[in-house]
Design an enzyme around this catalytic site. Sequence first.
Site, PDB file in Angstrom:
ATOM      1  N   VAL A 173       0.860  -1.189   0.000  1.00 56.39           N
ATOM      2  CA  VAL A 173       0.000   0.000   0.000  1.00 56.39           C
ATOM      3  C   VAL A 173       0.894   1.235   0.000  1.00 56.39           C
ATOM      4  CG1 VAL A 173      -1.810   1.288   1.212  1.00 56.39           C
ATOM      5  CG2 VAL A 173      -1.786  -1.219   1.320  1.00 56.39           C
TER       6      VAL A 173
ATOM      7  N   GLY B 161       3.301   6.031 -18.156  1.00 56.44           N
ATOM      8  CA  GLY B 161       3.644   4.836 -17.409  1.00 56.44           C
ATOM      9  C   GLY B 161       2.881   4.667 -16.115  1.00 56.44           C
TER      10      GLY B 161
ATOM     11  N   ASP C  43      -7.944  -2.032  -7.780  1.00 58.32           N
ATOM     12  CA  ASP C  43      -6.664  -1.907  -7.083  1.00 58.32           C
ATOM     13  C   ASP C  43      -6.877  -1.295  -5.698  1.00 58.32           C
ATOM     14  OD1 ASP C  43      -3.570  -1.618  -7.091  1.00 58.32           O
ATOM     15  OD2 ASP C  43      -4.277   0.417  -6.697  1.00 58.32           O
TER      16      ASP C  43
ATOM     17  N   LYS D  31      -6.260  -2.670  -1.518  1.00 55.20           N
ATOM     18  CA  LYS D  31      -5.534  -1.886  -0.520  1.00 55.20           C
ATOM     19  C   LYS D  31      -6.416  -1.566   0.687  1.00 55.20           C
ATOM     20  CE  LYS D  31      -2.467   0.015  -4.033  1.00 55.20           C
ATOM     21  NZ  LYS D  31      -2.146   1.162  -4.900  1.00 55.20           N
TER      22      LYS D  31
END
Length: 353
Positions: free
Chosen positions: A155, A209, A223, A227
């Site tokens: 995290v 990126g 995602d 977390k």
Amino acid sequence: MTIYNIALIGFGGVNRALAELIATKNALWEQDLGFRLNIVAVSDLQLGSVISPNGLDAKTLVEANFSKGGFGQLSGGSPDANNEAIIKTAPADIVVEATFTNPIDGEPAVSHCRWALQSRKHVITTNKGPVAIAAPELNAIARAHGVRFEYEGSVMSGTPVIRMAERTLAGAEVKGFEGIVNGTSNFVLGRMEAGVDFAAAVAEAQALGYAEADPTADVEGLDVRLKVVILANELLGASLKPEQIKCEGISRLSPSDIKAAATANRRWKLIGSAVRNTDGSVSGSVAPKQLPFSHPLAGVSGATNAVSLDTELLGDVTIMGPGAGRIETAYALLSDIVAIHAARSTCGMKEVA
């Protein structure tokens, strides 16, 4: 002086960055931290695998332009990856797991961690999958075998939110948290606020990126959900699974939504949060929220991450820092090794005069 032999599982951006740091910082670490790192094995899906009990030259690993199967050119190398054999047989004290994140069942990373811990090797990882899905099991295996399972970088990359909350804020009684813990979605929202439409903002994130070719995990909140599970279980003592977290991403937000919020002196952010309820249960969610400009998370921009902890004794405490980046994430791995060293574990430690 202590030497830790390490095996790298995966040699993409994060473990390659750790090798870069080893090539340039080992002497400083010996002086300031009391240990050196020695890479004795690497296994990578594209490059193959290699074991060298005496150690591999970190600079060579980083600078050599290996093609597919290139580790087969090295002494002790093979053009094929063999993660299980490397993990179980390499003379390593610490296994560094940095393969891809599988949000469904955490594999193959869960097995990588399990094999290493059962082999009495410490494990450090930045991989969210095994931590969100199997941390209780893996921590139990680590305790049973006298080693440690560390995952600060799972995290907020190298920003130490887990250790900050557990150690520096010990006794402050964390009751909940809310945070911006995905830099890609935060970048996209910032560009949309500047007038760029969603698709173009995602394309910019990919070009820089920040986002993968398939940005779904970032922009749909998947995602962040992993977390939230990690933080809720670690800081609030919960036993949540990813499927228990309500999850909504940012793809439905329109330019008019962004503009309306700005007109009202508010800003959209993708917020992951969890709270301990009055009955002792813990609930969590991921959703875009409008925050007033005065909110401590409203000014967090770009790929920066931040978590605001709600504590009983101190009120809100906000931790902010890099949430991505090769070197930043590699630092998280270093911090895990520092934690292992500080614990004075004697498992596999080699003392050198």
